[in-house]
Design a protein around this motif. Structure first.
Motif, PDB file in Angstrom:
ATOM      1  N   ARG A 136      -2.166  13.440  -6.295  1.00  0.00           N
ATOM      2  CA  ARG A 136      -1.567  12.990  -5.027  1.00  0.00           C
ATOM      3  C   ARG A 136      -2.171  11.660  -4.585  1.00  0.00           C
ATOM      4  NH1 ARG A 136      -1.856  18.663  -3.682  1.00  0.00           N
ATOM      5  NH2 ARG A 136      -3.868  18.244  -2.775  1.00  0.00           N
ATOM      6  N   LEU A 137      -3.506  11.494  -4.770  1.00  0.00           N
ATOM      7  CA  LEU A 137      -4.179  10.245  -4.418  1.00  0.00           C
ATOM      8  C   LEU A 137      -3.646   9.093  -5.274  1.00  0.00           C
ATOM      9  CD1 LEU A 137      -6.349   8.835  -2.715  1.00  0.00           C
ATOM     10  CD2 LEU A 137      -7.995   9.438  -4.498  1.00  0.00           C
ATOM     11  N   SER A 138      -3.448   9.352  -6.558  1.00  0.00           N
ATOM     12  CA  SER A 138      -2.913   8.320  -7.455  1.00  0.00           C
ATOM     13  C   SER A 138      -1.511   7.910  -7.048  1.00  0.00           C
ATOM     14  CB  SER A 138      -2.884   8.820  -8.899  1.00  0.00           C
ATOM     15  OG  SER A 138      -4.175   9.114  -9.347  1.00  0.00           O
ATOM     16  N   VAL A 139      -0.666   8.881  -6.754  1.00  0.00           N
ATOM     17  CA  VAL A 139       0.709   8.575  -6.327  1.00  0.00           C
ATOM     18  C   VAL A 139       0.683   7.808  -5.003  1.00  0.00           C
ATOM     19  CG1 VAL A 139       2.873   9.606  -5.539  1.00  0.00           C
ATOM     20  CG2 VAL A 139       1.761  10.472  -7.590  1.00  0.00           C
ATOM     21  N   LEU A 140      -0.181   8.229  -4.093  1.00  0.00           N
ATOM     22  CA  LEU A 140      -0.289   7.542  -2.801  1.00  0.00           C
ATOM     23  C   LEU A 140      -0.760   6.099  -2.973  1.00  0.00           C
ATOM     24  CD1 LEU A 140      -0.080   7.821   0.269  1.00  0.00           C
ATOM     25  CD2 LEU A 140      -2.457   8.588   0.277  1.00  0.00           C
ATOM     26  N   LEU A 141      -1.777   5.907  -3.830  1.00  0.00           N
ATOM     27  CA  LEU A 141      -2.255   4.540  -4.090  1.00  0.00           C
ATOM     28  C   LEU A 141      -1.185   3.679  -4.752  1.00  0.00           C
ATOM     29  CD1 LEU A 141      -5.944   5.106  -5.256  1.00  0.00           C
ATOM     30  CD2 LEU A 141      -5.166   3.967  -3.182  1.00  0.00           C
ATOM     31  N   MET A 142      -0.454   4.255  -5.700  1.00  0.00           N
ATOM     32  CA  MET A 142       0.592   3.503  -6.379  1.00  0.00           C
ATOM     33  C   MET A 142       1.709   3.134  -5.406  1.00  0.00           C
ATOM     34  SD  MET A 142       2.856   4.406  -9.764  1.00  0.00           S
ATOM     35  CE  MET A 142       1.584   5.385 -10.432  1.00  0.00           C
ATOM     36  N   ALA A 143       2.094   4.061  -4.571  1.00  0.00           N
ATOM     37  CA  ALA A 143       3.150   3.786  -3.596  1.00  0.00           C
ATOM     38  C   ALA A 143       2.686   2.742  -2.578  1.00  0.00           C
ATOM     39  CB  ALA A 143       3.553   5.075  -2.884  1.00  0.00           C
ATOM     40  N   SER A 144       1.435   2.857  -2.141  1.00  0.00           N
ATOM     41  CA  SER A 144       0.898   1.880  -1.173  1.00  0.00           C
ATOM     42  C   SER A 144       0.831   0.479  -1.783  1.00  0.00           C
ATOM     43  CB  SER A 144      -0.487   2.295  -0.710  1.00  0.00           C
ATOM     44  OG  SER A 144      -0.438   3.514  -0.034  1.00  0.00           O
ATOM     45  N   SER A 145       0.354   0.414  -3.028  1.00  0.00           N
ATOM     46  CA  SER A 145       0.254  -0.908  -3.657  1.00  0.00           C
ATOM     47  C   SER A 145       1.631  -1.521  -3.873  1.00  0.00           C
ATOM     48  CB  SER A 145      -0.521  -0.824  -4.968  1.00  0.00           C
ATOM     49  OG  SER A 145       0.183  -0.048  -5.910  1.00  0.00           O
ATOM     50  N   LEU A 146       2.617  -0.705  -4.243  1.00  0.00           N
ATOM     51  CA  LEU A 146       3.976  -1.234  -4.404  1.00  0.00           C
ATOM     52  C   LEU A 146       4.536  -1.729  -3.068  1.00  0.00           C
ATOM     53  CD1 LEU A 146       5.575   1.270  -6.933  1.00  0.00           C
ATOM     54  CD2 LEU A 146       5.024  -1.130  -7.319  1.00  0.00           C
ATOM     55  N   LEU A 147       4.292  -0.961  -2.019  1.00  0.00           N
ATOM     56  CA  LEU A 147       4.797  -1.359  -0.698  1.00  0.00           C
ATOM     57  C   LEU A 147       4.118  -2.637  -0.205  1.00  0.00           C
ATOM     58  CD1 LEU A 147       5.136   2.033   1.208  1.00  0.00           C
ATOM     59  CD2 LEU A 147       6.956   0.512   0.431  1.00  0.00           C
ATOM     60  N   LEU A 148       2.778  -2.697  -0.373  1.00  0.00           N
ATOM     61  CA  LEU A 148       2.047  -3.881   0.086  1.00  0.00           C
ATOM     62  C   LEU A 148       2.360  -5.100  -0.781  1.00  0.00           C
ATOM     63  CD1 LEU A 148      -1.460  -2.459   1.024  1.00  0.00           C
ATOM     64  CD2 LEU A 148       0.319  -3.308   2.561  1.00  0.00           C
ATOM     65  N   GLY A 149       2.455  -4.876  -2.089  1.00  0.00           N
ATOM     66  CA  GLY A 149       2.703  -5.981  -3.014  1.00  0.00           C
ATOM     67  C   GLY A 149       4.054  -6.637  -2.796  1.00  0.00           C
ATOM     68  N   ARG A 150       5.039  -5.829  -2.512  1.00  0.00           N
ATOM     69  CA  ARG A 150       6.378  -6.381  -2.307  1.00  0.00           C
ATOM     70  C   ARG A 150       6.690  -6.632  -0.843  1.00  0.00           C
ATOM     71  NH1 ARG A 150       9.488  -2.714  -6.663  1.00  0.00           N
ATOM     72  NH2 ARG A 150       8.660  -3.770  -8.479  1.00  0.00           N
ATOM     73  N   GLY A 151       5.900  -6.093   0.020  1.00  0.00           N
ATOM     74  CA  GLY A 151       6.154  -6.236   1.455  1.00  0.00           C
ATOM     75  C   GLY A 151       5.300  -7.329   2.065  1.00  0.00           C
ATOM     76  N   PRO A 152       4.345  -6.959   2.928  1.00  0.00           N
ATOM     77  CA  PRO A 152       3.566  -7.948   3.669  1.00  0.00           C
ATOM     78  C   PRO A 152       2.729  -8.870   2.785  1.00  0.00           C
ATOM     79  CG  PRO A 152       3.191  -5.731   4.539  1.00  0.00           C
ATOM     80  CD  PRO A 152       4.024  -5.596   3.320  1.00  0.00           C
ATOM     81  N   LEU A 153       2.119  -8.333   1.741  1.00  0.00           N
ATOM     82  CA  LEU A 153       1.266  -9.159   0.889  1.00  0.00           C
ATOM     83  C   LEU A 153       2.087 -10.200   0.135  1.00  0.00           C
ATOM     84  CD1 LEU A 153      -1.668  -9.515   0.138  1.00  0.00           C
ATOM     85  CD2 LEU A 153      -1.316  -7.958  -1.775  1.00  0.00           C
ATOM     86  N   GLY A 154       3.203  -9.771  -0.429  1.00  0.00           N
ATOM     87  CA  GLY A 154       4.084 -10.713  -1.128  1.00  0.00           C
ATOM     88  C   GLY A 154       4.628 -11.776  -0.187  1.00  0.00           C
TER      89      GLY A 154
END
Length: 143
Positions: free
Chosen positions: A30-48
């Motif tokens: 669950r932690l891995s899925v949460l980290l992957m989802a967070s990184s995808l959201l941040l990478g394509r969202g505010p960070l990108g």
């Protein structure tokens, strides 16, 4: 779409998918899925978006600096022409001043010769035979 094609065409893909499902249910999964989802959201969202904005600001500042240099060059051209014209005028005035000074020196020398001749004539008229042969060359302003 990728998942459907992978499951339909590859035995290895089906095997890996079957092994991943139980591990997702664990706390680490669950932690891995949460980290992957967070990184995808941040990478394509505010960070990108932040990366794109920083690149755009950098491009704007560079363009602004280039534009300032170009405008400064354009604004300086009339002043450079005016300075060149003033320097040429100053050179001509200095030449005229030298010519006038030389003319006055020549005139001063002529007046000195006339003064000598008048003094010699006066001396001769008074009966004295003393005649000056001294020719006056250049009179300075100190005399």
């Amino acid at each position: 779409m990728v998942m459907t094609v992978g499951l339909a065409s590859s035995r290895r893909f089906r095997c890996v998918s079957a092994l991943l499902l139980p591990s997702i249910c664990t706390s680490r999964g669950r932690l891995s899925v949460l980290l992957m989802a967070s990184s995808l959201l941040l990478g394509r969202g505010p960070l990108g978006n932040t990366v794109v904005n920083v690149e755009e600001v950098s491009r704007c500042l560079s363009c602004s600096a280039d534009q300032s240099v170009a405008q400064s060059t354009l604004l300086r051209r009339p002043f450079d022409a005016m300075i060149a014209h003033l320097n040429a005028t100053i050179d001509r005035l200095q030449q005229v001043t030298l010519n006038v000074t030389d003319s006055f020196r020549s005139f001063d020398d002529t007046l000195a010769q006339v003064e000598t001749d008048v003094n010699n004539g006066r001396t001769q008229l008074m009966g004295t035979q003393r005649v000056s042969t001294h020719t006056h060359t250049h009179r300075t302003t100190d005399e």
